[in-house]
Design a protein around this motif. Structure first.
Motif, PDB file in Angstrom:
ATOM      1  N   ALA A 192       0.829  -1.211   0.000  1.00 16.75           N
ATOM      2  CA  ALA A 192       0.000   0.000   0.000  1.00 16.75           C
ATOM      3  C   ALA A 192       0.864   1.263   0.000  1.00 16.75           C
ATOM      4  O   ALA A 192       0.574   2.223  -0.730  1.00 16.75           O
ATOM      5  CB  ALA A 192      -0.932  -0.005   1.202  1.00 16.75           C
ATOM      6  N   SER A 193       1.922   1.281   0.811  1.00 17.34           N
ATOM      7  CA  SER A 193       2.771   2.477   0.878  1.00 17.34           C
ATOM      8  C   SER A 193       3.537   2.679  -0.422  1.00 17.34           C
ATOM      9  O   SER A 193       3.714   3.819  -0.882  1.00 17.34           O
ATOM     10  CB  SER A 193       3.747   2.376   2.055  1.00 17.34           C
ATOM     11  OG  SER A 193       4.658   1.301   1.886  1.00 17.34           O
ATOM     12  N   LEU A 194       3.991   1.595  -1.047  1.00 16.64           N
ATOM     13  CA  LEU A 194       4.689   1.711  -2.328  1.00 16.64           C
ATOM     14  C   LEU A 194       3.741   2.203  -3.420  1.00 16.64           C
ATOM     15  O   LEU A 194       4.116   3.029  -4.258  1.00 16.64           O
ATOM     16  CB  LEU A 194       5.287   0.356  -2.723  1.00 16.64           C
ATOM     17  CG  LEU A 194       6.459  -0.145  -1.871  1.00 16.64           C
ATOM     18  CD1 LEU A 194       6.785  -1.591  -2.209  1.00 16.64           C
ATOM     19  CD2 LEU A 194       7.689   0.733  -2.075  1.00 16.64           C
ATOM     20  N   ALA A 195       2.507   1.703  -3.399  1.00 17.02           N
ATOM     21  CA  ALA A 195       1.513   2.128  -4.390  1.00 17.02           C
ATOM     22  C   ALA A 195       1.163   3.602  -4.214  1.00 17.02           C
ATOM     23  O   ALA A 195       1.009   4.345  -5.196  1.00 17.02           O
ATOM     24  CB  ALA A 195       0.262   1.258  -4.271  1.00 17.02           C
ATOM     25  N   VAL A 200      -0.914   4.995  -7.558  1.00 21.77           N
ATOM     26  CA  VAL A 200      -1.796   3.977  -8.134  1.00 21.77           C
ATOM     27  C   VAL A 200      -2.336   3.136  -6.979  1.00 21.77           C
ATOM     28  O   VAL A 200      -1.853   3.229  -5.851  1.00 21.77           O
ATOM     29  CB  VAL A 200      -1.068   3.071  -9.149  1.00 21.77           C
ATOM     30  CG1 VAL A 200      -0.560   3.880 -10.336  1.00 21.77           C
ATOM     31  CG2 VAL A 200       0.072   2.305  -8.494  1.00 21.77           C
ATOM     32  N   SER A 201      -3.340   2.317  -7.280  1.00 20.67           N
ATOM     33  CA  SER A 201      -3.904   1.462  -6.229  1.00 20.67           C
ATOM     34  C   SER A 201      -2.991   0.271  -5.981  1.00 20.67           C
ATOM     35  O   SER A 201      -2.275  -0.176  -6.892  1.00 20.67           O
ATOM     36  CB  SER A 201      -5.293   0.972  -6.642  1.00 20.67           C
ATOM     37  OG  SER A 201      -5.187   0.011  -7.681  1.00 20.67           O
ATOM     38  N   PRO A 202      -3.003  -0.268  -4.759  1.00 21.31           N
ATOM     39  CA  PRO A 202      -2.186  -1.464  -4.465  1.00 21.31           C
ATOM     40  C   PRO A 202      -2.502  -2.628  -5.393  1.00 21.31           C
ATOM     41  O   PRO A 202      -1.595  -3.341  -5.839  1.00 21.31           O
ATOM     42  CB  PRO A 202      -2.555  -1.785  -3.013  1.00 21.31           C
ATOM     43  CG  PRO A 202      -2.994  -0.476  -2.429  1.00 21.31           C
ATOM     44  CD  PRO A 202      -3.684   0.237  -3.559  1.00 21.31           C
ATOM     45  N   ARG A 203      -3.774  -2.823  -5.706  1.00 19.80           N
ATOM     46  CA  ARG A 203      -4.155  -3.939  -6.582  1.00 19.80           C
ATOM     47  C   ARG A 203      -3.592  -3.744  -7.981  1.00 19.80           C
ATOM     48  O   ARG A 203      -3.061  -4.695  -8.579  1.00 19.80           O
ATOM     49  CB  ARG A 203      -5.679  -4.051  -6.631  1.00 19.80           C
ATOM     50  CG  ARG A 203      -6.167  -5.205  -7.503  1.00 19.80           C
ATOM     51  CD  ARG A 203      -7.673  -5.296  -7.502  1.00 19.80           C
ATOM     52  NE  ARG A 203      -8.136  -6.386  -8.354  1.00 19.80           N
ATOM     53  CZ  ARG A 203      -9.413  -6.669  -8.579  1.00 19.80           C
ATOM     54  NH1 ARG A 203     -10.366  -5.942  -7.989  1.00 19.80           N
ATOM     55  NH2 ARG A 203      -9.743  -7.673  -9.370  1.00 19.80           N
ATOM     56  N   TYR A 204      -3.694  -2.528  -8.504  1.00 15.80           N
ATOM     57  CA  TYR A 204      -3.193  -2.255  -9.856  1.00 15.80           C
ATOM     58  C   TYR A 204      -1.677  -2.410  -9.911  1.00 15.80           C
ATOM     59  O   TYR A 204      -1.135  -3.007 -10.854  1.00 15.80           O
ATOM     60  CB  TYR A 204      -3.589  -0.841 -10.275  1.00 15.80           C
ATOM     61  CG  TYR A 204      -3.181  -0.478 -11.682  1.00 15.80           C
ATOM     62  CD1 TYR A 204      -3.712  -1.164 -12.778  1.00 15.80           C
ATOM     63  CD2 TYR A 204      -2.272   0.545 -11.925  1.00 15.80           C
ATOM     64  CE1 TYR A 204      -3.357  -0.838 -14.070  1.00 15.80           C
ATOM     65  CE2 TYR A 204      -1.906   0.878 -13.220  1.00 15.80           C
ATOM     66  CZ  TYR A 204      -2.448   0.186 -14.291  1.00 15.80           C
ATOM     67  OH  TYR A 204      -2.081   0.502 -15.568  1.00 15.80           O
TER      68      TYR A 204
END
Length: 294
Positions: A192-195, A200-204
């Protein structure tokens, strides 16, 4: 000096060794004013890799930029010259070898810039470590590791198959990789923090990462942590507890268990035997460097 045989006995049969150690392997940070200029053609193969820094390599009159991840396969007979930028000194690994006479071996181009450096750096570092230790079957391991690095170079240069990820997305992924390496010791590093850092979203981000690298972002975070842990254990005086803490683990037992799962051996197996297990902050306390898995 290690004697490298042309064949070895593996699993009940003799196996041919393709790449033979040729007496010169090392890792060095180039001094200010460093310049490499051979007066005679290269007598053997030289696998030459830039860990960091910037410069210029000239092979047979062709100029190549040197940046982090630049990997060169210099061939016998090549005329070579290299320089570094004054404010960006080079740290390099060099491995000289010859190829078993009579073998037809697929080789990469003379220069390939590796995008994901984790695997090749691990292999190259291990080749350097081989020269510091006396272990069985060193000739087979040397051969296999050189094979792996050259295979990685061949895969990198292959451009006939279109990439499943656009150039813009590649840049995004490499930005995430760079940030991950910079933050690898932080306890709060998450998908999550990298996204969030690249908007962008974590899932994407996870989907892009899987499409580009073949493994999940969570797996890559673990991979980078474990490879960094191996380096710190084998190349510094940090003990197991200090390495665990430096890489964001609050439980040394969990760190050791994850390390063993990744590398197939406990952290203590990768401590350089010739280095005392002392702390960077003073003498180790009794039991401070005990591996909880042993």
């Amino acid at each position: 000096m290690i004697k490298w045989n042309q064949t070895s006995f593996l699993g009940g049969v003799f196996a041919m060794i393709t790449f033979l150690y040729n007496g010169s392997v090392g890792k060095s940070r180039c001094e200010p004013g460093w310049e490499w200029s051979r007066s005679t053609p290269m007598p053997d193969y030289d696998l030459w890799y830039a860990i960091e820094g910037r410069g210029q390599m000239i092979i047979n009159g062709v100029n190549y930029p040197i940046t982090k991840g630049s990997c060169f396969l210099i061939r016998p007979g090549d005329q070579v010259k290299a320089t570094q930028e004054l404010d960006h000194r080079l740290t390099v690994i060099f491995i000289h070898f010859i190829i078993q006479p009579g073998l037809d071996v697929a080789l990469p181009e003379r220069h390939v810039r590796l995008e994901d450096t984790t695997l090749p750096e691990t292999c190259l570092q291990r080749i350097v470590e081989l020269q510091l230790r006396e272990e069985d079957r060193q000739e087979e391991e040397f051969d296999l590791l050189v094979h792996l690095v050259l295979l990685h170079m061949l895969r990198q240069q292959k451009s006939s198959t279109p990439s499943p990820v656009s150039h813009m997305h590649k840049q995004l992924i490499h930005k995430v990789m760079d940030e991950l390496r910079d933050q690898i010791g932080e306890k709060t590093i998450t998908v999550a923090s990298l996204a969030e850092n690249v908007s962008v979203s974590p899932r994407y981000l996870s989907q892009l990462f899987m499409k580009y690298t073949g493994y999940s972002l969570r797996e890559y975070i673990t991979r980078v942590r474990m490879e960094r842990a191996r380096f710190l254990l084998s190349e510094t005086s940090m003990n197991i507890t200090e390495v665990s803490s430096a890489l964001g683990f609050t439980d040394v037992y969990h760190f050791s268990k994850m390390f063993k799962s990744h590398h197939g051996a406990p952290p203590s197996s990768f401590r350089y035997k010739g280095r005392p297990a002392t702390s960077n902050y003073g003498d180790s306390k009794p039991g401070q460097d005990i591996d909880p898995l042993e």
